[in-house]
Design a protein around this motif. Structure first.
Motif, short mmCIF file in Angstrom:
data_model
loop_
_atom_site.label_atom_id
_atom_site.label_comp_id
_atom_site.label_asym_id
_atom_site.label_seq_id
_atom_site.Cartn_x
_atom_site.Cartn_y
_atom_site.Cartn_z
N VAL A 64 0.75 -1.10 -0.08
CA VAL A 64 -0.06 -0.05 -0.01
C VAL A 64 0.83 1.39 -0.06
O VAL A 64 1.92 1.37 0.43
N ASP A 65 0.09 2.33 -0.46
CA ASP A 65 0.81 3.53 -0.47
C ASP A 65 -0.35 4.62 -0.47
O ASP A 65 -1.45 4.10 -0.67
N PHE A 66 0.24 5.72 0.06
CA PHE A 66 -0.93 6.62 0.18
C PHE A 66 -0.89 8.05 -0.66
O PHE A 66 0.47 8.41 -0.96
N MET A 67 -1.76 8.73 -0.99
CA MET A 67 -1.57 10.05 -1.61
C MET A 67 -2.77 10.88 -1.40
O MET A 67 -3.69 10.51 -0.86
N ALA A 68 -2.63 12.31 -1.37
CA ALA A 68 -3.59 13.22 -0.72
C ALA A 68 -3.98 14.41 -2.03
O ALA A 68 -2.73 14.61 -2.56
N VAL A 69 -5.08 14.54 -2.45
CA VAL A 69 -5.31 15.72 -3.18
C VAL A 69 -6.30 16.83 -2.66
O VAL A 69 -6.89 16.26 -1.53
N SER A 70 -6.45 17.86 -2.90
CA SER A 70 -7.31 18.82 -2.60
C SER A 70 -8.03 19.56 -3.86
O SER A 70 -7.36 19.65 -5.06
N SER A 71 -9.11 19.80 -3.69
CA SER A 71 -9.75 20.23 -4.89
C SER A 71 -10.58 21.50 -4.62
O SER A 71 -10.91 21.72 -3.34
N TYR A 72 -10.15 22.51 -5.44
CA TYR A 72 -10.90 23.84 -4.98
C TYR A 72 -12.02 24.03 -6.16
O TYR A 72 -12.13 23.18 -7.28
N GLY A 73 -12.96 25.00 -6.03
CA GLY A 73 -13.89 25.22 -6.75
C GLY A 73 -14.84 24.19 -6.64
O GLY A 73 -15.85 23.89 -7.29
N MET A 74 -14.94 23.82 -5.40
CA MET A 74 -15.91 22.87 -5.02
C MET A 74 -17.42 23.43 -5.15
O MET A 74 -17.61 24.33 -4.81
N GLY A 75 -18.30 22.62 -5.62
CA GLY A 75 -19.87 23.21 -5.96
C GLY A 75 -19.88 23.97 -7.26
O GLY A 75 -20.85 23.66 -7.94
N ALA A 76 -18.74 24.75 -7.55
CA ALA A 76 -18.84 25.39 -8.85
C ALA A 76 -18.34 24.29 -9.96
O ALA A 76 -18.00 23.28 -9.49
N ARG A 77 -18.42 24.71 -11.08
CA ARG A 77 -17.85 23.81 -12.11
C ARG A 77 -16.26 23.64 -12.02
O ARG A 77 -15.60 24.54 -11.99
N ARG A 78 -15.80 22.28 -12.12
CA ARG A 78 -14.57 22.04 -11.57
C ARG A 78 -14.07 21.44 -13.02
O ARG A 78 -14.74 21.26 -14.01
N THR A 79 -12.73 21.47 -13.28
CA THR A 79 -12.00 20.83 -14.25
C THR A 79 -10.89 20.05 -13.65
O THR A 79 -10.60 20.09 -12.52
N THR A 80 -10.20 19.22 -14.62
CA THR A 80 -9.04 18.41 -13.76
C THR A 80 -8.11 19.24 -13.59
O THR A 80 -7.33 18.90 -12.54
N GLY A 81 -7.74 20.43 -13.90
CA GLY A 81 -6.83 21.39 -13.57
C GLY A 81 -7.07 21.96 -11.91
O GLY A 81 -6.09 22.44 -11.46
N GLN A 82 -8.28 21.65 -11.63
CA GLN A 82 -8.44 22.38 -10.37
C GLN A 82 -8.43 21.17 -9.34
O GLN A 82 -8.63 21.44 -8.02
N VAL A 83 -7.71 20.29 -9.40
CA VAL A 83 -7.55 19.28 -8.63
C VAL A 83 -6.00 19.14 -8.23
O VAL A 83 -5.28 18.75 -9.38
N ARG A 84 -5.47 19.26 -7.11
CA ARG A 84 -4.14 19.46 -6.98
C ARG A 84 -3.51 18.03 -6.09
O ARG A 84 -4.24 17.79 -5.24
N ILE A 85 -2.31 17.68 -6.49
CA ILE A 85 -1.84 16.98 -5.49
C ILE A 85 -1.19 17.28 -4.33
O ILE A 85 -0.22 18.09 -4.50
N THR A 86 -1.48 17.27 -3.25
CA THR A 86 -0.93 17.61 -2.17
C THR A 86 -0.11 16.85 -1.36
O THR A 86 0.73 17.14 -0.24
#
Ligand code: IMP
Ligand code: MG
Length: 185
Positions: A64-86
Protein backbone atom coordinates in the motif's frame (compact mmCIF):
# COMPACT_ATOMS: atom_id res chain seq x y z
CA UNK A 1 -21.64 19.64 17.56
CA UNK A 2 -24.73 17.90 16.26
CA UNK A 3 -25.24 14.20 16.81
CA UNK A 4 -25.58 12.53 13.43
CA UNK A 5 -29.08 11.27 14.22
CA UNK A 6 -30.24 14.89 14.08
CA UNK A 7 -29.59 15.11 10.32
CA UNK A 8 -29.51 11.49 9.15
CA UNK A 9 -32.23 11.05 6.53
CA UNK A 10 -31.54 7.33 6.05
CA UNK A 11 -28.88 4.67 6.43
CA UNK A 12 -28.07 4.09 2.78
CA UNK A 13 -25.64 1.19 3.32
CA UNK A 14 -25.49 -0.69 6.62
CA UNK A 15 -22.38 -1.99 8.35
CA UNK A 16 -23.40 -5.53 7.41
CA UNK A 17 -23.93 -4.65 3.72
CA UNK A 18 -20.50 -2.98 3.64
CA UNK A 19 -18.90 -6.05 5.17
CA UNK A 20 -20.49 -8.46 2.70
CA UNK A 21 -19.73 -6.38 -0.38
CA UNK A 22 -16.13 -5.61 0.65
CA UNK A 23 -15.48 -9.32 1.15
CA UNK A 24 -16.77 -9.91 -2.40
CA UNK A 25 -14.53 -7.18 -3.80
CA UNK A 26 -11.54 -8.60 -1.91
CA UNK A 27 -12.18 -12.05 -3.38
CA UNK A 28 -12.53 -10.60 -6.89
CA UNK A 29 -9.31 -8.60 -6.57
CA UNK A 30 -7.47 -11.63 -5.17
CA UNK A 31 -8.53 -13.65 -8.22
CA UNK A 32 -7.65 -10.93 -10.73
CA UNK A 33 -4.21 -10.27 -9.24
CA UNK A 34 -3.38 -13.89 -8.40
CA UNK A 35 -0.14 -13.85 -10.39
CA UNK A 36 1.32 -10.57 -9.16
CA UNK A 37 1.58 -8.19 -6.21
CA UNK A 38 -1.17 -5.61 -6.26
CA UNK A 39 0.02 -2.17 -5.20
CA UNK A 40 -2.91 -0.35 -3.66
CA UNK A 41 -2.88 3.42 -3.62
CA UNK A 42 -5.34 5.02 -1.24
CA UNK A 43 -6.44 8.61 -1.61
CA UNK A 44 -6.51 10.29 1.76
CA UNK A 45 -8.51 10.79 3.76
CA UNK A 46 -11.87 9.38 2.74
CA UNK A 47 -10.57 6.09 1.36
CA UNK A 48 -8.78 4.94 4.52
CA UNK A 49 -11.53 2.89 6.19
CA UNK A 50 -12.37 1.19 2.91
CA UNK A 51 -8.70 0.38 2.21
CA UNK A 52 -8.05 -1.14 5.61
CA UNK A 53 -11.13 -3.36 5.45
CA UNK A 54 -10.57 -4.27 1.79
CA UNK A 55 -6.93 -5.27 2.24
CA UNK A 56 -7.89 -7.69 5.01
CA UNK A 57 -10.05 -9.51 2.45
CA UNK A 58 -7.27 -9.78 -0.12
CA UNK A 59 -5.54 -13.14 0.07
CA UNK A 60 -2.74 -12.51 -2.45
CA UNK A 61 0.44 -10.41 -1.98
CA UNK A 62 -0.25 -6.70 -1.72
CA UNK A 63 1.41 -3.43 -0.81
CA UNK A 64 0.00 0.00 0.00
CA UNK A 65 0.88 3.63 -0.47
CA UNK A 66 -1.00 6.86 0.10
CA UNK A 67 -1.54 10.15 -1.64
CA UNK A 68 -3.68 13.19 -0.98
CA UNK A 69 -5.40 15.65 -3.27
CA UNK A 70 -7.29 18.85 -2.73
CA UNK A 71 -9.91 20.25 -4.99
CA UNK A 72 -10.92 23.82 -5.11
CA UNK A 73 -13.94 25.29 -6.83
CA UNK A 74 -16.09 22.73 -4.99
CA UNK A 75 -19.71 23.21 -5.84
CA UNK A 76 -18.88 25.37 -8.81
CA UNK A 77 -17.90 23.80 -12.12
CA UNK A 78 -14.57 22.05 -11.83
CA UNK A 79 -11.99 20.82 -14.26
CA UNK A 80 -9.11 18.38 -13.87
CA UNK A 81 -6.79 21.39 -13.56
CA UNK A 82 -8.47 22.34 -10.29
CA UNK A 83 -7.55 19.15 -8.47
CA UNK A 84 -4.07 19.41 -6.94
CA UNK A 85 -1.81 16.67 -5.58
CA UNK A 86 -0.94 17.72 -2.01
CA UNK A 87 0.82 14.55 -0.87
CA UNK A 88 2.84 12.43 -3.26
CA UNK A 89 3.52 8.70 -3.03
CA UNK A 90 6.43 7.34 -1.03
CA UNK A 91 7.34 4.72 -3.61
CA UNK A 92 7.95 4.52 -7.32
CA UNK A 93 5.15 2.76 -9.24
CA UNK A 94 7.01 2.07 -12.46
CA UNK A 95 6.19 -1.43 -13.79
CA UNK A 96 3.91 -2.18 -10.85
CA UNK A 97 0.28 -3.28 -10.90
CA UNK A 98 -1.46 -0.31 -9.36
CA UNK A 99 -4.98 -0.30 -7.95
CA UNK A 100 -6.33 3.08 -6.95
CA UNK A 101 -8.66 2.83 -3.95
CA UNK A 102 -11.20 5.65 -3.51
CA UNK A 103 -14.18 6.27 -1.29
CA UNK A 104 -16.48 7.84 -3.88
CA UNK A 105 -16.51 8.95 -7.50
CA UNK A 106 -18.76 11.96 -7.90
CA UNK A 107 -18.06 14.37 -10.80
CA UNK A 108 -15.06 12.18 -11.69
CA UNK A 109 -12.51 15.00 -11.73
CA UNK A 110 -10.49 13.73 -8.77
CA UNK A 111 -10.01 10.25 -10.21
CA UNK A 112 -9.41 11.60 -13.72
CA UNK A 113 -6.64 13.88 -12.43
CA UNK A 114 -5.03 11.19 -10.28
CA UNK A 115 -5.11 8.65 -13.13
CA UNK A 116 -3.46 11.13 -15.47
CA UNK A 117 -0.78 11.86 -12.86
CA UNK A 118 -0.08 8.18 -12.13
CA UNK A 119 -0.01 7.16 -15.79
CA UNK A 120 2.96 9.45 -16.44
CA UNK A 121 4.98 7.24 -14.05
CA UNK A 122 4.48 4.19 -16.25
CA UNK A 123 2.90 1.56 -14.00
CA UNK A 124 2.47 -1.87 -15.61
CA UNK A 125 -1.27 -1.63 -15.06
CA UNK A 126 -3.57 0.92 -13.50
CA UNK A 127 -7.10 0.17 -12.28
CA UNK A 128 -9.70 1.89 -10.12
CA UNK A 129 -11.61 0.48 -7.14
CA UNK A 130 -14.24 2.76 -5.61
CA UNK A 131 -16.55 1.97 -2.75
CA UNK A 132 -19.28 4.30 -4.03
CA UNK A 133 -20.25 5.53 -7.46
CA UNK A 134 -22.54 8.57 -7.55
CA UNK A 135 -23.01 8.01 -11.27
CA UNK A 136 -25.74 10.61 -11.90
CA UNK A 137 -23.26 13.39 -11.12
CA UNK A 138 -20.51 12.32 -13.53
CA UNK A 139 -19.08 15.20 -15.57
CA UNK A 140 -16.02 13.47 -16.95
CA UNK A 141 -15.85 9.84 -17.98
CA UNK A 142 -13.60 7.69 -15.78
CA UNK A 143 -12.93 3.95 -15.97
CA UNK A 144 -14.13 2.11 -12.85
CA UNK A 145 -12.90 -1.47 -12.61
CA UNK A 146 -14.34 -2.36 -9.20
CA UNK A 147 -17.32 -0.67 -7.58
CA UNK A 148 -18.89 -1.41 -4.21
CA UNK A 149 -22.24 0.34 -4.61
CA UNK A 150 -23.88 2.68 -7.12
CA UNK A 151 -25.70 5.34 -5.12
CA UNK A 152 -28.23 8.09 -5.93
CA UNK A 153 -27.35 11.77 -5.97
CA UNK A 154 -27.40 12.36 -2.22
CA UNK A 155 -24.71 13.75 0.06
CA UNK A 156 -23.46 10.85 2.15
CA UNK A 157 -21.29 10.50 5.23
CA UNK A 158 -19.70 7.86 7.44
CA UNK A 159 -17.27 5.01 6.77
CA UNK A 160 -14.48 7.42 5.81
CA UNK A 161 -16.64 10.08 4.19
CA UNK A 162 -16.93 13.37 6.00
CA UNK A 163 -19.25 16.30 6.33
CA UNK A 164 -17.10 19.30 7.21
CA UNK A 165 -14.34 16.83 8.25
CA UNK A 166 -16.58 15.15 10.85
CA UNK A 167 -18.39 11.82 11.13
CA UNK A 168 -15.81 9.76 9.20
CA UNK A 169 -15.73 7.13 11.95
CA UNK A 170 -19.34 5.96 11.64
CA UNK A 171 -19.52 2.30 10.59
CA UNK A 172 -22.29 2.81 7.97
CA UNK A 173 -22.98 5.12 5.03
CA UNK A 174 -25.74 7.60 5.81
CA UNK A 175 -27.47 10.26 3.73
CA UNK A 176 -27.76 13.82 5.00
CA UNK A 177 -31.00 15.73 5.31
CA UNK A 178 -29.67 19.19 4.31
CA UNK A 179 -32.59 20.95 6.04
CA UNK A 180 -31.57 19.51 9.40
CA UNK A 181 -27.78 19.82 9.11
CA UNK A 182 -26.04 22.76 10.79
CA UNK A 183 -22.40 23.34 9.80
CA UNK A 184 -20.02 23.71 12.77
CA UNK A 185 -18.52 27.17 13.28
P1 IMP B 1 -15.18 14.20 -7.61
O1 IMP B 1 -13.85 14.78 -7.96
O2 IMP B 1 -16.31 15.15 -7.91
O3 IMP B 1 -15.43 12.83 -8.22
O4 IMP B 1 -15.26 14.11 -6.06
C1 IMP B 1 -14.70 13.16 -5.33
C2 IMP B 1 -14.45 13.62 -3.93
O5 IMP B 1 -15.49 14.50 -3.41
C3 IMP B 1 -14.49 12.42 -3.06
O6 IMP B 1 -13.20 11.84 -2.96
C4 IMP B 1 -15.00 12.96 -1.75
O7 IMP B 1 -13.90 13.43 -0.98
C5 IMP B 1 -15.86 14.13 -2.11
N1 IMP B 1 -17.30 13.76 -2.10
C6 IMP B 1 -18.11 13.64 -3.18
N2 IMP B 1 -19.35 13.31 -2.81
C7 IMP B 1 -19.34 13.19 -1.46
C8 IMP B 1 -20.34 12.85 -0.48
O8 IMP B 1 -21.52 12.58 -0.77
N3 IMP B 1 -19.92 12.85 0.82
C9 IMP B 1 -18.65 13.13 1.20
N4 IMP B 1 -17.68 13.45 0.31
C10 IMP B 1 -18.03 13.48 -1.01
MG1 MG C 1 -12.04 11.43 -1.22
Amino acid sequence: MQHYEEFLSEVLISEEQLKVRIAELGAEISRDYADTTVHMICILRGGVLFLTDLMRKITTPNTVDFMAVSSYGMGARRTTGQVRITLDLQEDIRDRDVLLVEDIVDSGYTIATVLEFLATRRPRSLKVCTLLDKYERREIEVPIDYCGFRIPDKFVFGYGLDIDELYRNLPFIGAVDPDRYQPPH
